[in-house]
Enzyme design. Structure first.
Site, mmCIF file in Angstrom:
data_model
loop_
_atom_site.group_PDB
_atom_site.id
_atom_site.type_symbol
_atom_site.label_atom_id
_atom_site.label_comp_id
_atom_site.label_asym_id
_atom_site.label_seq_id
_atom_site.Cartn_x
_atom_site.Cartn_y
_atom_site.Cartn_z
ATOM 1 N N LYS A 1 0.755 -1.357 -0.311
ATOM 2 C CA LYS A 1 0.197 -0.211 0.366
ATOM 3 C C LYS A 1 1.017 1.071 -0.002
ATOM 4 O O LYS A 1 0.437 2.129 -0.051
ATOM 5 C CB LYS A 1 -1.000 -0.534 1.314
ATOM 6 C CG LYS A 1 -2.017 -1.234 0.927
ATOM 7 C CD LYS A 1 -3.074 -1.259 1.371
ATOM 8 C CE LYS A 1 -4.561 -1.977 2.220
ATOM 9 N NZ LYS A 1 -5.644 -1.384 2.464
ATOM 10 N N LYS B 1 -10.924 -4.945 -5.836
ATOM 11 C CA LYS B 1 -12.093 -3.342 -5.627
ATOM 12 C C LYS B 1 -11.230 -2.328 -6.149
ATOM 13 O O LYS B 1 -11.938 -1.432 -6.573
ATOM 14 C CB LYS B 1 -12.751 -3.314 -4.433
ATOM 15 C CG LYS B 1 -11.762 -3.337 -3.145
ATOM 16 C CD LYS B 1 -13.310 -3.031 -2.414
ATOM 17 C CE LYS B 1 -12.582 -3.314 -0.911
ATOM 18 N NZ LYS B 1 -13.824 -4.082 0.252
ATOM 19 N N LYS C 1 -5.221 -11.213 -6.593
ATOM 20 C CA LYS C 1 -5.868 -11.194 -6.818
ATOM 21 C C LYS C 1 -7.410 -10.623 -6.726
ATOM 22 O O LYS C 1 -7.212 -9.436 -7.362
ATOM 23 C CB LYS C 1 -6.389 -11.382 -4.718
ATOM 24 C CG LYS C 1 -7.317 -10.914 -4.050
ATOM 25 C CD LYS C 1 -6.912 -11.004 -2.596
ATOM 26 C CE LYS C 1 -8.020 -10.393 -2.019
ATOM 27 N NZ LYS C 1 -8.151 -10.727 -0.628
#
Ligand code: TRP
Length: 329
Positions: free
Chosen positions: A113, A198, A195
């Protein structure tokens, strides 16, 4: 014997995906009979990235509506919003003081992140796992259903619980990660090696739970496969096809062998359409219920207020125990 306690949650950032449903919520629904379950919406964790305030509020309610539409019974489970049980923030701070910089620096999610949001590497992003540990430890959860990507956070939670217990005597239950092998990882449709997320930049990579049937069909038709034209489960060399099989398997409960047989000699076109239709049919009743619930703000409010009240009973007990032990008045 009393039921084992389960706690899990999903961040309130962004729209929920098919991955969230098949990898998480769908399993939670199966567990609600057998366990004493706490399911939350982690809206405090969402603050580690920038959000539009209105959007964050709406997303929180949307996730709540989806939990219920997907079959989580608000009477059987304690469904709540993290920020409404203040004990989370409070224990989060306390646990910050027992978590080492070195431990947090090793977290792969933090590293990922920080790369993605290089302009906003904030302290919350760094201490994220301590707040997550608080979420879990407040309820003395035995099991925490999570995706593979959260395993490391579970490890640090266990370490923190053990550290605290050693210093102050038995306080926390040491939780276990509960990663269901078959459905733990739904991958992206365009990039089946990572993965389904979203926050994907390519919208064809991800099926949102709110997607209309035509959109779902279109996305599946565009899904990346390979040039073999054989439906065979082999995540190493055939990640795209294997991911579609995974999705189909978690919906139909068929084994990979059965699926291979079903599509023997049929080619990818028919295979993709069949998987798409299975997804569309599974989501249809959920989407209908979701729309109804989302329009009923009063009902939603009642559910999250009720849930927070129930959650607080146990959370405040644990927090008081902790404060007592460490000398916080
Ligand atoms: N970090 C989790 C995720 O991104 C969400 C989460 C927050 C969570 N608190 C939790 C999951 C507690 C399980 C238990 O998926």
């Amino acid at each position: 014997m009393s039921k084992k306690i389960i706690l899990s949650g999903i961040q309130a950032t962004g729209k929920l995906t098919l991955g969230n449903y098949l990898g998480a919520i769908n399993n939670w629904v199966r567990m609600q009979e057998e366990y004493n379950c706490y399911y939350m919406i982690a809206n405090l964790h969402s603050l580690t990235v920038r959000n539009e305030p209105e959007e964050l509020k709406n997303n929180t309610l949307k996730i709540l509506a989806l939990y219920i539409a997907a079959g989580l019974n608000p009477e059987k489970n304690t469904i709540f919003i993290q920020s409404q049980v203040k004990e989370h923030a409070e224990l989060g701070w306390i646990l910050d003081c027992y978590t080492y910089m070195g431990e947090l620096s090793r977290m792969t999610q933090f590293k990922d992140k920080s790369q993605k949001h290089a302009d906003n590497i904030n302290a919350g992003l760094f201490t994220y796992p301590a707040l997550m540990a608080a979420d879990i430890l407040l309820y003395k959860a035995d099991l925490v259903p999570v995706g593979e990507d959260q395993r490391q956070h579970l490890e640090i939670t266990r370490d923190l619980a053990e550290r605290f217990n050693k210093l102050y005597g038995e306080t926390f239950v040491i939780p276990e990660a509960y990663v269901r092998k078959e459905s733990a990882r739904i991958m992206g449709l365009q990039d089946p090696t990572s993965k389904m997320s979203k926050s994907a930049t390519n919208l064809n990579d991800v099926i949102f739970l709110e997607d209309e049937p035509e959109v779902i069909l279109k996305k599946f038709k565009k899904a990346v496969t390979d040039s073999e034209n054989i439906v065979k489960f082999d995540p190493e060399t055939k990640p795209g096809v294997s991911n579609l099989m995974q999705i189909y398997a978690s919906i139909t409960n068929k084994t990979m062998e059965e699926i291979e047989k079903e599509f023997e000699g049929s080619g990818y076109g028919n295979f993709k359409t069949t998987v798409a239709e299975a997804v569309i049919n599974t989501l249809k009743p959920i989407q209908e219920k979701y729309k109804m619930i989302l329009n009923d703000k009063e009902y939603l409010e009642k559910i999250y207020i009720d849930g927070a009240n129930r959650a607080r009973e146990l959370a405040s007990k644990t927090l008081n125990e902790v404060k007592e032990k460490i000398g916080i008045l």
